[in-house]
Write a protein that holds these residues in place. Sequence first.
Motif, PDB file in Angstrom:
ATOM      1  N   PHE A  31       0.830  -1.210   0.000  1.00 56.80           N
ATOM      2  CA  PHE A  31       0.000   0.000   0.000  1.00 56.80           C
ATOM      3  C   PHE A  31       0.869   1.266   0.000  1.00 56.80           C
ATOM      4  O   PHE A  31       0.627   2.204  -0.765  1.00 56.80           O
ATOM      5  CB  PHE A  31      -0.922  -0.026   1.230  1.00 56.80           C
ATOM      6  CG  PHE A  31      -1.711   1.244   1.387  1.00 56.80           C
ATOM      7  CD1 PHE A  31      -2.815   1.505   0.587  1.00 56.80           C
ATOM      8  CD2 PHE A  31      -1.336   2.191   2.339  1.00 56.80           C
ATOM      9  CE1 PHE A  31      -3.537   2.664   0.734  1.00 56.80           C
ATOM     10  CE2 PHE A  31      -2.047   3.356   2.490  1.00 56.80           C
ATOM     11  CZ  PHE A  31      -3.166   3.603   1.693  1.00 56.80           C
ATOM     12  N   PHE A  32       1.911   1.276   0.850  1.00 56.23           N
ATOM     13  CA  PHE A  32       2.788   2.446   0.911  1.00 56.23           C
ATOM     14  C   PHE A  32       3.563   2.638  -0.398  1.00 56.23           C
ATOM     15  O   PHE A  32       3.787   3.774  -0.854  1.00 56.23           O
ATOM     16  CB  PHE A  32       3.754   2.334   2.094  1.00 56.23           C
ATOM     17  CG  PHE A  32       3.144   2.753   3.394  1.00 56.23           C
ATOM     18  CD1 PHE A  32       2.806   4.090   3.626  1.00 56.23           C
ATOM     19  CD2 PHE A  32       2.903   1.825   4.399  1.00 56.23           C
ATOM     20  CE1 PHE A  32       2.251   4.471   4.836  1.00 56.23           C
ATOM     21  CE2 PHE A  32       2.334   2.210   5.613  1.00 56.23           C
ATOM     22  CZ  PHE A  32       2.005   3.542   5.827  1.00 56.23           C
ATOM     23  N   ILE A  33       3.981   1.522  -1.011  1.00 64.06           N
ATOM     24  CA  ILE A  33       4.693   1.626  -2.304  1.00 64.06           C
ATOM     25  C   ILE A  33       3.775   2.239  -3.363  1.00 64.06           C
ATOM     26  O   ILE A  33       4.184   3.108  -4.146  1.00 64.06           O
ATOM     27  CB  ILE A  33       5.197   0.245  -2.742  1.00 64.06           C
ATOM     28  CG1 ILE A  33       6.324  -0.220  -1.816  1.00 64.06           C
ATOM     29  CG2 ILE A  33       5.685   0.284  -4.188  1.00 64.06           C
ATOM     30  CD1 ILE A  33       6.786  -1.638  -2.084  1.00 64.06           C
ATOM     31  N   MET A  34       2.503   1.788  -3.367  1.00 61.70           N
ATOM     32  CA  MET A  34       1.546   2.343  -4.332  1.00 61.70           C
ATOM     33  C   MET A  34       1.305   3.827  -4.087  1.00 61.70           C
ATOM     34  O   MET A  34       1.200   4.618  -5.029  1.00 61.70           O
ATOM     35  CB  MET A  34       0.222   1.573  -4.247  1.00 61.70           C
ATOM     36  CG  MET A  34       0.307   0.150  -4.764  1.00 61.70           C
ATOM     37  SD  MET A  34      -1.258  -0.740  -4.618  1.00 61.70           S
ATOM     38  CE  MET A  34      -2.296   0.255  -5.692  1.00 61.70           C
ATOM     39  N   VAL A  35       1.255   4.224  -2.810  1.00 62.28           N
ATOM     40  CA  VAL A  35       1.065   5.647  -2.492  1.00 62.28           C
ATOM     41  C   VAL A  35       2.251   6.475  -2.977  1.00 62.28           C
ATOM     42  O   VAL A  35       2.094   7.555  -3.559  1.00 62.28           O
ATOM     43  CB  VAL A  35       0.856   5.829  -0.973  1.00 62.28           C
ATOM     44  CG1 VAL A  35       0.940   7.305  -0.600  1.00 62.28           C
ATOM     45  CG2 VAL A  35      -0.495   5.255  -0.551  1.00 62.28           C
ATOM     46  N   ILE A  36       3.469   5.957  -2.772  1.00 68.16           N
ATOM     47  CA  ILE A  36       4.674   6.672  -3.203  1.00 68.16           C
ATOM     48  C   ILE A  36       4.707   6.802  -4.726  1.00 68.16           C
ATOM     49  O   ILE A  36       4.989   7.877  -5.272  1.00 68.16           O
ATOM     50  CB  ILE A  36       5.934   5.946  -2.696  1.00 68.16           C
ATOM     51  CG1 ILE A  36       6.012   6.054  -1.164  1.00 68.16           C
ATOM     52  CG2 ILE A  36       7.191   6.534  -3.332  1.00 68.16           C
ATOM     53  CD1 ILE A  36       7.100   5.192  -0.553  1.00 68.16           C
ATOM     54  N   ILE A  37       4.407   5.681  -5.424  1.00 70.01           N
ATOM     55  CA  ILE A  37       4.388   5.726  -6.893  1.00 70.01           C
ATOM     56  C   ILE A  37       3.345   6.721  -7.394  1.00 70.01           C
ATOM     57  O   ILE A  37       3.589   7.508  -8.317  1.00 70.01           O
ATOM     58  CB  ILE A  37       4.118   4.315  -7.463  1.00 70.01           C
ATOM     59  CG1 ILE A  37       5.294   3.389  -7.155  1.00 70.01           C
ATOM     60  CG2 ILE A  37       3.868   4.381  -8.965  1.00 70.01           C
ATOM     61  CD1 ILE A  37       5.050   1.944  -7.550  1.00 70.01           C
ATOM     62  N   LEU A  38       2.159   6.697  -6.765  1.00 67.54           N
ATOM     63  CA  LEU A  38       1.105   7.619  -7.164  1.00 67.54           C
ATOM     64  C   LEU A  38       1.520   9.066  -6.937  1.00 67.54           C
ATOM     65  O   LEU A  38       1.283   9.942  -7.791  1.00 67.54           O
ATOM     66  CB  LEU A  38      -0.171   7.313  -6.373  1.00 67.54           C
ATOM     67  CG  LEU A  38      -1.394   8.205  -6.694  1.00 67.54           C
ATOM     68  CD1 LEU A  38      -1.804   8.035  -8.156  1.00 67.54           C
ATOM     69  CD2 LEU A  38      -2.558   7.857  -5.769  1.00 67.54           C
ATOM     70  N   ALA A  39       2.188   9.344  -5.821  1.00 63.96           N
ATOM     71  CA  ALA A  39       2.649  10.703  -5.523  1.00 63.96           C
ATOM     72  C   ALA A  39       3.682  11.166  -6.550  1.00 63.96           C
ATOM     73  O   ALA A  39       3.661  12.310  -7.018  1.00 63.96           O
ATOM     74  CB  ALA A  39       3.229  10.766  -4.114  1.00 63.96           C
ATOM     75  N   VAL A  40       4.604  10.246  -6.923  1.00 63.34           N
ATOM     76  CA  VAL A  40       5.632  10.589  -7.929  1.00 63.34           C
ATOM     77  C   VAL A  40       4.980  10.878  -9.273  1.00 63.34           C
ATOM     78  O   VAL A  40       5.319  11.862  -9.951  1.00 63.34           O
ATOM     79  CB  VAL A  40       6.667   9.454  -8.041  1.00 63.34           C
ATOM     80  CG1 VAL A  40       7.595   9.698  -9.232  1.00 63.34           C
ATOM     81  CG2 VAL A  40       7.477   9.331  -6.757  1.00 63.34           C
ATOM     82  N   VAL A  41       4.024  10.032  -9.660  1.00 60.82           N
ATOM     83  CA  VAL A  41       3.329  10.228 -10.951  1.00 60.82           C
ATOM     84  C   VAL A  41       2.569  11.550 -10.965  1.00 60.82           C
ATOM     85  O   VAL A  41       2.623  12.318 -11.943  1.00 60.82           O
ATOM     86  CB  VAL A  41       2.387   9.043 -11.234  1.00 60.82           C
ATOM     87  CG1 VAL A  41       1.494   9.349 -12.441  1.00 60.82           C
ATOM     88  CG2 VAL A  41       3.184   7.775 -11.476  1.00 60.82           C
ATOM     89  N   LEU A  42       1.874  11.835  -9.867  1.00 64.17           N
ATOM     90  CA  LEU A  42       1.130  13.100  -9.798  1.00 64.17           C
ATOM     91  C   LEU A  42       2.082  14.298  -9.833  1.00 64.17           C
ATOM     92  O   LEU A  42       1.790  15.316 -10.471  1.00 64.17           O
ATOM     93  CB  LEU A  42       0.282  13.128  -8.522  1.00 64.17           C
ATOM     94  CG  LEU A  42      -0.927  12.194  -8.497  1.00 64.17           C
ATOM     95  CD1 LEU A  42      -1.626  12.271  -7.135  1.00 64.17           C
ATOM     96  CD2 LEU A  42      -1.923  12.565  -9.601  1.00 64.17           C
ATOM     97  N   GLY A  43       3.232  14.187  -9.139  1.00 61.75           N
ATOM     98  CA  GLY A  43       4.208  15.275  -9.157  1.00 61.75           C
ATOM     99  C   GLY A  43       4.756  15.528 -10.545  1.00 61.75           C
ATOM    100  O   GLY A  43       4.868  16.676 -10.994  1.00 61.75           O
ATOM    101  N   ILE A  44       5.116  14.420 -11.240  1.00 58.24           N
ATOM    102  CA  ILE A  44       5.640  14.559 -12.605  1.00 58.24           C
ATOM    103  C   ILE A  44       4.579  15.137 -13.529  1.00 58.24           C
ATOM    104  O   ILE A  44       4.861  16.010 -14.364  1.00 58.24           O
ATOM    105  CB  ILE A  44       6.133  13.197 -13.120  1.00 58.24           C
ATOM    106  CG1 ILE A  44       7.353  12.731 -12.309  1.00 58.24           C
ATOM    107  CG2 ILE A  44       6.478  13.273 -14.599  1.00 58.24           C
ATOM    108  CD1 ILE A  44       7.817  11.325 -12.654  1.00 58.24           C
ATOM    109  N   THR A  45       3.335  14.681 -13.374  1.00 52.98           N
ATOM    110  CA  THR A  45       2.244  15.191 -14.213  1.00 52.98           C
ATOM    111  C   THR A  45       2.037  16.688 -13.995  1.00 52.98           C
ATOM    112  O   THR A  45       1.882  17.455 -14.946  1.00 52.98           O
ATOM    113  CB  THR A  45       0.939  14.438 -13.895  1.00 52.98           C
ATOM    114  OG1 THR A  45       1.134  13.043 -14.113  1.00 52.98           O
ATOM    115  CG2 THR A  45      -0.188  14.939 -14.777  1.00 52.98           C
TER     116      THR A  45
END
Length: 304
Positions: A31-45
């Motif tokens: 769950f935490f890995i998915m949250v981190i990946i989602l945060a990185v994707v949103l930041g890049i977007t």
Amino acid sequence: MKNNIFLYLRKISDKYYATNNQRGVSLIIAFFIMVIILAVVLGITTLLYSEIKMIRNIGNSIVAFYSADSGIEKVLYYDRKIIPAGADRGLCAMFSYDSINNPQACPSSDLGLGFDSGIYCDNSSLQLTDPENTDGCNPNICNGCTIAFDTTFPDNEKRYSIEASVTPAEEGYTGLTIGSLGEFRGVKRKIQLYMEKVESTELIEIKTIYVIGSYYDGGMKISVAVELESDNGVSFIEAHIKDSPEGEDVIGSPINLVLSSGTIFEGIFAGIWNGSEGSYYVDLIIVDILGERLEVNNIEPDFL
């Protein structure tokens, strides 16, 4: 026997709870890995969107800038080229369109002439810069007037708004200020132009003039070179060859001196005239980019 069964069941129970605990930890980690990946994707977007928006605004800004520049050029064109009879400038007569008496003035789109929309001057107005100078907007005087108008291009996306003022300056001259606000897709750029007329002798400084004559078989050559400085830049230099101080040109057209070294602001301009042997004089006419003029008359050549 009972103890063995109890021990066996306890072992099974411990193994079951240990397996479930491991599964729970794995789920939390995932769950935490998915949250981190989602945060990185949103930041890049978000970053990419900001960059794309910035690039798009830069393009729109360039178009808005050139729209504003078009407004400056339009005012200068009417002020310098469309001049009424008896006037020194055309700014104050810019909106006095008449299909018979003044067809070159800038019309309003309300007239329904069917022109390209970029031709029109809409929402036009003239206002005295000094209420006491009641003739300030008189086309034949035009020394204290503020004009304003809008122009929209055919695509309805580009437009510019103009406000230009002419005011008295020193020694009877006038100063011109033009403000042009260009707009394209919500982006605005403004250009401000200030112009003031002064004596040409302050704008053009001649350092050296060379007029050298030489003979060759059957004729004569006069070489002319001028070294000068010009605040506004040289537009052209003409050398007129005459056979007497009061005479007319001895050739059909003057010699155009061309830039041989330096720049139009500080350089050397030169040209050569060929003709028959005789006694000659040279008149120089120097004109800068703003139309200021300086003359030097009756220069006698030095012969080699």
